[in-house]
Design a protein around this motif. Structure first.
Motif, mmCIF file in Angstrom:
data_model
loop_
_atom_site.group_PDB
_atom_site.id
_atom_site.type_symbol
_atom_site.label_atom_id
_atom_site.label_comp_id
_atom_site.label_asym_id
_atom_site.label_seq_id
_atom_site.Cartn_x
_atom_site.Cartn_y
_atom_site.Cartn_z
ATOM 1 N N LEU A 32 0.832 -1.202 0.000
ATOM 2 C CA LEU A 32 0.000 0.000 0.000
ATOM 3 C C LEU A 32 0.863 1.247 0.000
ATOM 4 O O LEU A 32 0.565 2.217 -0.703
ATOM 5 C CB LEU A 32 -0.920 0.002 1.221
ATOM 6 N N SER A 71 -8.696 5.482 3.299
ATOM 7 C CA SER A 71 -9.972 4.903 2.900
ATOM 8 C C SER A 71 -11.062 5.937 3.067
ATOM 9 O O SER A 71 -10.876 6.987 3.659
ATOM 10 C CB SER A 71 -10.291 3.700 3.768
ATOM 11 N N TRP A 73 -13.360 5.698 4.962
ATOM 12 C CA TRP A 73 -13.611 5.875 6.389
ATOM 13 C C TRP A 73 -12.633 6.884 6.966
ATOM 14 O O TRP A 73 -13.003 7.838 7.610
ATOM 15 C CB TRP A 73 -13.421 4.553 7.149
ATOM 16 N N ARG A 74 -11.382 6.603 6.699
ATOM 17 C CA ARG A 74 -10.359 7.407 7.354
ATOM 18 C C ARG A 74 -10.254 8.797 6.743
ATOM 19 O O ARG A 74 -9.747 9.707 7.353
ATOM 20 C CB ARG A 74 -9.015 6.682 7.276
ATOM 21 N N LEU A 80 -8.807 8.095 13.581
ATOM 22 C CA LEU A 80 -9.318 6.776 13.939
ATOM 23 C C LEU A 80 -8.180 5.926 14.480
ATOM 24 O O LEU A 80 -7.101 5.911 13.909
ATOM 25 C CB LEU A 80 -9.914 6.091 12.721
ATOM 26 N N PRO A 81 -8.423 5.230 15.559
ATOM 27 C CA PRO A 81 -7.343 4.411 16.097
ATOM 28 C C PRO A 81 -6.961 3.297 15.135
ATOM 29 O O PRO A 81 -7.807 2.794 14.398
ATOM 30 C CB PRO A 81 -7.946 3.844 17.389
ATOM 31 N N ASP A 83 -6.528 -0.093 13.873
ATOM 32 C CA ASP A 83 -7.148 -1.348 14.270
ATOM 33 C C ASP A 83 -6.490 -2.503 13.541
ATOM 34 O O ASP A 83 -5.415 -2.375 12.980
ATOM 35 C CB ASP A 83 -8.665 -1.322 14.062
ATOM 36 N N ASP A 84 -7.170 -3.608 13.512
ATOM 37 C CA ASP A 84 -6.483 -4.826 13.126
ATOM 38 C C ASP A 84 -6.271 -4.981 11.636
ATOM 39 O O ASP A 84 -5.732 -5.974 11.198
ATOM 40 C CB ASP A 84 -7.248 -6.044 13.656
ATOM 41 N N HIS A 85 -6.729 -4.019 10.825
ATOM 42 C CA HIS A 85 -6.412 -4.214 9.432
ATOM 43 C C HIS A 85 -5.381 -3.223 8.935
ATOM 44 O O HIS A 85 -5.284 -2.957 7.776
ATOM 45 C CB HIS A 85 -7.635 -4.207 8.529
ATOM 46 N N SER A 90 -1.374 -7.710 9.031
ATOM 47 C CA SER A 90 -1.010 -8.496 7.866
ATOM 48 C C SER A 90 0.344 -9.150 8.032
ATOM 49 O O SER A 90 0.694 -10.036 7.271
ATOM 50 C CB SER A 90 -0.966 -7.598 6.632
ATOM 51 N N GLY A 91 1.101 -8.684 9.012
ATOM 52 C CA GLY A 91 2.423 -9.232 9.166
ATOM 53 C C GLY A 91 3.416 -8.675 8.168
ATOM 54 O O GLY A 91 4.545 -9.100 8.117
ATOM 55 N N ASP A 92 2.976 -7.695 7.381
ATOM 56 C CA ASP A 92 3.839 -7.178 6.337
ATOM 57 C C ASP A 92 5.145 -6.606 6.880
ATOM 58 O O ASP A 92 6.157 -6.620 6.223
ATOM 59 C CB ASP A 92 3.110 -6.077 5.555
ATOM 60 N N LEU A 93 5.051 -6.062 8.081
ATOM 61 C CA LEU A 93 6.212 -5.354 8.592
ATOM 62 C C LEU A 93 7.068 -6.197 9.518
ATOM 63 O O LEU A 93 8.087 -5.736 9.979
ATOM 64 C CB LEU A 93 5.756 -4.116 9.366
ATOM 65 N N PRO B 144 -15.256 11.725 15.185
ATOM 66 C CA PRO B 144 -14.126 11.062 14.557
ATOM 67 C C PRO B 144 -14.294 9.575 14.299
ATOM 68 O O PRO B 144 -13.384 8.962 13.777
ATOM 69 C CB PRO B 144 -13.005 11.292 15.574
ATOM 70 N N GLU B 157 -12.654 -2.660 5.406
ATOM 71 C CA GLU B 157 -11.643 -1.617 5.325
ATOM 72 C C GLU B 157 -10.480 -1.910 4.380
ATOM 73 O O GLU B 157 -10.000 -1.018 3.698
ATOM 74 C CB GLU B 157 -11.090 -1.353 6.728
ATOM 75 N N ASN B 160 -9.312 -0.430 0.184
ATOM 76 C CA ASN B 160 -9.355 1.006 -0.006
ATOM 77 C C ASN B 160 -8.661 1.411 -1.289
ATOM 78 O O ASN B 160 -8.252 2.530 -1.466
ATOM 79 C CB ASN B 160 -8.730 1.739 1.181
ATOM 80 N N ARG B 174 -2.033 -15.104 4.053
ATOM 81 C CA ARG B 174 -2.343 -13.995 4.935
ATOM 82 C C ARG B 174 -2.891 -12.826 4.135
ATOM 83 O O ARG B 174 -2.656 -12.696 2.963
ATOM 84 C CB ARG B 174 -1.090 -13.539 5.685
ATOM 85 N N ARG B 175 -3.643 -12.034 4.805
ATOM 86 C CA ARG B 175 -4.098 -10.777 4.281
ATOM 87 C C ARG B 175 -4.554 -9.966 5.479
ATOM 88 O O ARG B 175 -4.729 -10.483 6.565
ATOM 89 C CB ARG B 175 -5.245 -10.944 3.295
ATOM 90 N N SER B 176 -4.733 -8.698 5.258
ATOM 91 C CA SER B 176 -5.170 -7.868 6.361
ATOM 92 C C SER B 176 -6.683 -7.818 6.381
ATOM 93 O O SER B 176 -7.343 -8.055 5.388
ATOM 94 C CB SER B 176 -4.590 -6.460 6.212
ATOM 95 N N GLY B 177 -7.196 -7.486 7.534
ATOM 96 C CA GLY B 177 -8.624 -7.265 7.620
ATOM 97 C C GLY B 177 -9.357 -8.410 8.283
ATOM 98 O O GLY B 177 -8.811 -9.484 8.504
ATOM 99 N N LEU B 192 -4.023 0.452 -5.815
ATOM 100 C CA LEU B 192 -4.600 1.773 -5.778
ATOM 101 C C LEU B 192 -4.634 2.377 -7.166
ATOM 102 O O LEU B 192 -3.856 2.028 -8.033
ATOM 103 C CB LEU B 192 -3.780 2.680 -4.859
#
Lengths: 163, 238
Positions: A32, A71, A73-74, A80-81, A83-85, A90-93, B144, B157, B160, B174-177, B192
């Motif tokens: 991303l 997004s 949302w953001r 926004l805090p 969160d888990d996504h 994702s473990g990317d880092l 907010p 989410e 995006n 794996r993937r996020s979300g 994107l």
């Protein structure tokens, strides 16, 4: 190649990595972050006559990248805090990054991460960060202070656990 | 007392920078590619016809109302349909990504969504179906924290970005979300893009008898907060 093109190319090559790492520190996903930074640089070239006169063009890129990738949302709530996504889920880092630092970053708000990222990767002073983010310098210092406190706490914990 | 207690703020930040700098990254893309992308974007903004389109869209909005399906259906046609104004993509985990570039051809978008297994109604705001009623918990809260749990489930989410090009394919485990925790639901994050707005719908997250309503505009780049609404014949057409 015009002078403008050469100038932008120099800026791009010199700024790509710090901008990418700054965005990465905020969004958490390398893929991303790369997408967003590439888009931001494209926009920078599209508005190069304006961006080249910007007091902190790298910060412009980072801010644009984060705005681009936000997004829907953001986009309406930058605070926004995390969160888990986002970061870490994702473990990317996780490859190559201290788990303690990761945990500390995870607990910071997006704005705190952004302030820290601008400071450590772009070496931008408080007043410039404040102008770039459209907030008061005191607020920047507060974000920075809380961020450093959280990072220090993690480093301390790690040291204690590690002996 | 330990070493960390002795670290100055600058030392802490340097340690953070050094740690983050160890994350391996690919090299930068070709600068010519970046410049071409920026040039194309700038030219789009300068083309009179395109400007007119954006101006015309400025006062308009698009409403996408999707009825929760009784069950998932495997797409019977190609998973991705690429048109100029919008794209509907069925992702690997069954979610539906709707990318809107221009507020055109709502009927075509409606037909495509239905063909992809999602009963849908698409109208422009000037013709908004006032029969649609908001579902409890389906209205965005104020900043907010605008998103309710229901909205965040219905509109995951991680999506995006624009799923450009070929449909996403699973990549590893794996993937996020939220869907990452569902066995068998693995999707690469979409790429994107620019000048577009993307909404991803998880039809399985919609309550029974509920649909969603998306309001976009002005311009395709400004998709507003979608809402969950009651499904009804008057609202969704079925």
């Amino acid at each position: 190649v015009t002078n403008e093109q050469a100038e932008f190319a120099d800026f791009f090559r010199a700024s790509w990595e710090p901008c990418l790492r700054a965005v990465l520190a905020v969004v958490g996903s390398p893929q991303l972050a790369e997408d967003q930074v590439a888009e931001a640089f494209a926009r920078a070239w599209g508005s190069w006559r304006k961006v080249r006169r910007h007091p902190a063009p790298r910060a412009w890129v980072v801010r644009t990248a984060l705005n681009t990738g936000a997004s829907w949302w953001r986009r309406r709530s930058r605070e926004l805090p995390l969160d888990d996504h986002s970061l870490t889920a994702s473990g990317d880092l996780t490859d190559g990054l201290d788990a303690s630092l990761l945990a500390a970053l995870r607990r910071l708000s997006p704005r705190q991460r952004e302030v820290i990222a601008l400071r450590i990767f772009l070496d931008i002073d408080t007043d410039t960060i404040a102008r770039q983010l459209g907030i008061e310098a005191g607020t920047v210092r507060m974000h920075l202070s809380r961020g450093v406190l959280a990072l220090r706490r993690e480093l301390t914990t790690t040291k204690n656990h590690g002996g | 007392m330990n070493a960390s207690d002795d670290m100055s703020d600058a030392d802490v930040l340097i340690a953070a920078r050094d740690s983050l700098s160890r994350v391996p990254l690919g090299g930068p893309p070709d600068v010519e590619t970046i410049m071409a992308r920026g040039r194309a974007r700038r030219e789009r903004m300068l083309i009179p016809g395109m400007t007119g389109t954006l101006t015309a869209a400025a006062g308009a909005a698009i409403a996408v109302t999707v009825l929760a399906p009784a069950s998932h259906q495997a797409p019977s046609h190609r998973p991705t349909l690429q048109l100029a104004a919008w794209t509907v993509t069925r992702l690997a985990d069954g979610n539906i990504a709707v990318t809107i570039r221009e507020l055109k051809d709502p009927g075509g978008l409606q037909r495509t969504l239905r063909a992809d297994g999602v009963p849908a109604s698409v109208t422009f705001a000037s013709q908004r179906n006032m029969a649609c009623r908001r579902y409890p918990g389906g209205t965005p809260r104020q900043s907010p924290q605008p998103g309710t749990k229901l909205l965040k489930r219905v509109f995951p989410e991680p999506y995006n970005g624009l799923p450009a090009g070929p449909p996403p394919v699973p990549r590893g485990t794996r993937r996020s979300g939220p869907l990452a925790r569902r066995p068998g639901h693995v999707t690469a994050p979409p790429k994107l893009s620019q000048n577009s707005s993307v909404m991803v719908i998880d039809p399985s997250a919609l309550p029974s008898k509920a649909g969603v309503q998306l309001v976009a505009g002005p311009g395709a780049h400004a998709v507003g907060l979608p809402q969950v609404v009651y499904a009804s014949r008057q609202c969704t057409g079925s």
